[in-house]
Design a protein around this motif. Structure first.
Motif, PDB file in Angstrom:
ATOM      1  N   GLU A   4      31.804  37.727  47.172  1.00  0.00           N
ATOM      2  CA  GLU A   4      31.340  39.018  47.678  1.00  0.00           C
ATOM      3  C   GLU A   4      30.808  38.900  49.111  1.00  0.00           C
ATOM      4  O   GLU A   4      31.100  39.742  49.970  1.00  0.00           O
ATOM      5  CB  GLU A   4      30.257  39.587  46.764  1.00  0.00           C
ATOM      6  N   LEU A   5      30.022  37.842  49.376  1.00  0.00           N
ATOM      7  CA  LEU A   5      29.499  37.650  50.729  1.00  0.00           C
ATOM      8  C   LEU A   5      30.606  37.294  51.711  1.00  0.00           C
ATOM      9  O   LEU A   5      30.595  37.740  52.868  1.00  0.00           O
ATOM     10  CB  LEU A   5      28.427  36.564  50.729  1.00  0.00           C
ATOM     11  N   ALA A 229      40.939  41.416  56.651  1.00  0.00           N
ATOM     12  CA  ALA A 229      40.737  42.496  55.685  1.00  0.00           C
ATOM     13  C   ALA A 229      41.606  42.299  54.450  1.00  0.00           C
ATOM     14  O   ALA A 229      41.148  42.490  53.316  1.00  0.00           O
ATOM     15  CB  ALA A 229      41.048  43.841  56.339  1.00  0.00           C
ATOM     16  N   LEU A 230      42.862  41.913  54.640  1.00  0.00           N
ATOM     17  CA  LEU A 230      43.751  41.727  53.500  1.00  0.00           C
ATOM     18  C   LEU A 230      43.263  40.605  52.586  1.00  0.00           C
ATOM     19  O   LEU A 230      43.332  40.709  51.360  1.00  0.00           O
ATOM     20  CB  LEU A 230      45.172  41.429  53.983  1.00  0.00           C
ATOM     21  N   TYR A 231      42.760  39.525  53.192  1.00  0.00           N
ATOM     22  CA  TYR A 231      42.241  38.452  52.346  1.00  0.00           C
ATOM     23  C   TYR A 231      40.988  38.921  51.609  1.00  0.00           C
ATOM     24  O   TYR A 231      40.780  38.572  50.436  1.00  0.00           O
ATOM     25  CB  TYR A 231      41.928  37.212  53.175  1.00  0.00           C
ATOM     26  N   ALA A 232      40.168  39.728  52.283  1.00  0.00           N
ATOM     27  CA  ALA A 232      38.978  40.262  51.624  1.00  0.00           C
ATOM     28  C   ALA A 232      39.356  41.154  50.445  1.00  0.00           C
ATOM     29  O   ALA A 232      38.634  41.197  49.439  1.00  0.00           O
ATOM     30  CB  ALA A 232      38.126  41.044  52.626  1.00  0.00           C
ATOM     31  N   PHE A 233      40.498  41.857  50.542  1.00  0.00           N
ATOM     32  CA  PHE A 233      40.954  42.697  49.433  1.00  0.00           C
ATOM     33  C   PHE A 233      41.168  41.873  48.161  1.00  0.00           C
ATOM     34  O   PHE A 233      41.073  42.416  47.050  1.00  0.00           O
ATOM     35  CB  PHE A 233      42.269  43.396  49.791  1.00  0.00           C
ATOM     36  N   SER A 234      41.505  40.595  48.325  1.00  0.00           N
ATOM     37  CA  SER A 234      41.742  39.751  47.152  1.00  0.00           C
ATOM     38  C   SER A 234      40.440  39.249  46.538  1.00  0.00           C
ATOM     39  O   SER A 234      40.460  38.629  45.471  1.00  0.00           O
ATOM     40  CB  SER A 234      42.624  38.553  47.533  1.00  0.00           C
ATOM     41  N   LEU A 235      39.303  39.502  47.200  1.00  0.00           N
ATOM     42  CA  LEU A 235      38.019  38.981  46.745  1.00  0.00           C
ATOM     43  C   LEU A 235      37.140  40.035  46.089  1.00  0.00           C
ATOM     44  O   LEU A 235      36.285  39.697  45.269  1.00  0.00           O
ATOM     45  CB  LEU A 235      37.249  38.370  47.928  1.00  0.00           C
ATOM     46  N   THR A 236      37.306  41.316  46.461  1.00  0.00           N
ATOM     47  CA  THR A 236      36.444  42.361  45.921  1.00  0.00           C
ATOM     48  C   THR A 236      37.176  43.698  45.967  1.00  0.00           C
ATOM     49  O   THR A 236      38.345  43.758  46.362  1.00  0.00           O
ATOM     50  CB  THR A 236      35.125  42.431  46.716  1.00  0.00           C
ATOM     51  N   GLU A 237      36.485  44.781  45.584  1.00  0.00           N
ATOM     52  CA  GLU A 237      37.124  46.092  45.478  1.00  0.00           C
ATOM     53  C   GLU A 237      37.611  46.594  46.829  1.00  0.00           C
ATOM     54  O   GLU A 237      36.953  46.410  47.857  1.00  0.00           O
ATOM     55  CB  GLU A 237      36.154  47.124  44.893  1.00  0.00           C
TER      56      GLU A 237
END
Length: 286
Positions: A4-5, A229-237
Motif C-alpha cells: 500500500e505504501l 501508475a500501472l505497476y501501482a495498479f497491481s498493488l492496490t485498488e
C-alpha cells in the motif's frame, strides 16, 4: 515497504512526472504533433524491454485490444483540451473528474468496493479540482470564456477513467505487470501518429526539427509516470491509485503559473489544499 505504501509513493511520483509530461506537450505549441512525437519516443524507449519481460499470453492480448482504443480516444480529447485551454485550467478539470469516475467504473467492472470515508475523500477531491476551473467572478457557467476547452477537459476525464480501468485489468491479467506496460507503450502510438502524419502532411521535417525536444522529454516522462501508475495498479485498488495520481493538478497549476506564466490565484491555492485533504481521507480511510 508494504504494497500500500509503495503504491502511494509510485502514485505521487507518477503525479509529478505526469504534470511535467503535459507541460512539455503544451510548451511545444503544436499539441497534436508534440503528442505524436511523445508517443513514438516512448515506444522507441521501451522497445528493448520486449526482450526481457515475460511473453504475453492470450489474456494480455485481449486486454490490449480494449486498452489501446481507450488510450487513443483519450489522446484525441486531450489534444483538444490542451489546444483550446491553458494547462492550469484544463488539467485540473480533466484529472479531477477522473477519480470519481474511476471509482465508479472500478466498482462496476472490477468489483472493487471503497469504504464510505474513502468515497467521501473521492468526492471532496473531485469537487476541489473542479473548483480550479470555475468561471471568473460574476461570469455564469454558460458565459464561461473557455467553454470549448472545458468540454474537451470533461471528455478527457471520462477517457482517463476508462483507461484506468482497462489498464488495471490488463496489468492483473498479464503474466507480469511489466509485460502489459511495455506492450501498451509500444502500441500506444498507433492511433495518434497516423492522424498527425495526415493532418501535418508535408511539414514533418520542419515539425520534428522544431518539436523533437518537447516530444522526447514528454516521452521519457510519460514512461516514468504511467509505468509507475500501472505497476501501482497491481498493488492496490485502481480508484486509490488514480486519486493519488490526480495530485498532478497541483504540480500542473504551479508549472502553468511559474513556467507558462498562466494565472493561479488564491482560489486555486485553496482548492489545492482541499484536494490534498480529500486525498488524505481517501488514502487513510479504514
Amino acid at each position: 515497504m508494504s504494497p500500500e505504501l509503495l503504491a502511494l509513493a509510485l502514485g505521487l511520483f507518477s503525479a509529478l512526472t505526469l504534470a511535467a509530461a503535459n507541460l512539455s506537450v503544451k510548451a511545444g505549441a503544436d499539441i497534436l504533433s508534440s503528442r505524436a512525437i511523445l508517443q513514438c519516443s516512448a515506444a522507441l524507449m521501451v522497445a528493448p524491454a520486449l526482450f526481457v519481460v515475460p511473453p504475453p499470453d492470450a489474456a494480455t492480448w485481449r486486454a490490449l485490444a480494449v486498452a489501446v482504443p481507450a488510450h487513443f480516444a483519450y489522446q484525441l480529447v486531450l489534444v483538444g483540451a490542451l489546444k483550446h485551454g491553458e494547462l492550469s485550467l484544463v488539467f485540473p478539470i480533466m484529472r479531477g473528474g477522473a477519480p470519481l469516475l474511476t471509482g465508479l467504473l472500478a466498482w462496476l467492472v472490477l468489483g472493487e468496493a471503497l469504504s464510505l470515508p474513502a468515497v467521501l475523500g473521492l468526492v471532496i477531491a473531485t469537487l476541489a479540482v473542479v473548483a480550479f476551473a470555475l468561471p471568473p467572478r460574476g461570469v455564469g457557467l454558460l458565459a464561461h470564456p473557455d467553454r470549448r476547452a472545458l468540454l474537451f477537459a470533461l471528455l478527457t476525464a471520462a477517457g482517463i477513467a476508462l483507461y484506468n480501468v482497462t489498464d488495471a485489468a490488463g496489468v492483473r491479467a498479464a503474466p507480469s505487470p511489466f509485460t502489459f506496460i511495455v506492450l501498451l507503450f509500444m502500441f500506444d502510438c498507433l492511433g495518434i501518429t497516423p492522424l498527425a502524419l495526415w493532418r501535418r502532411r508535408g511539414r514533418w521535417g520542419e515539425i520534428i526539427r522544431a518539436k523533437w525536444r518537447y516530444g522526447l522529454a514528454g516521452g521519457g516522462l510519460s514512461i516514468l509516470s504511467y509505468g509507475a501508475a500501472l505497476y501501482a495498479f497491481s498493488l492496490t485498488e485502481a480508484a486509490r491509485v488514480s486519486a493519488v495520481r490526480e495530485t498532478s493538478v497541483v504540480f500542473a497549476a504551479l508549472f502553468g503559473a511559474l513556467i507558462l506564466k498562466e494565472g493561479f490565484g488564491t482560489r486555486r491555492i485553496v482548492a489545492a489544499l482541499i484536494l490534498a485533504g480529500g486525498l488524505a481521507i481517501l488514502q487513510f480511510a479504514g
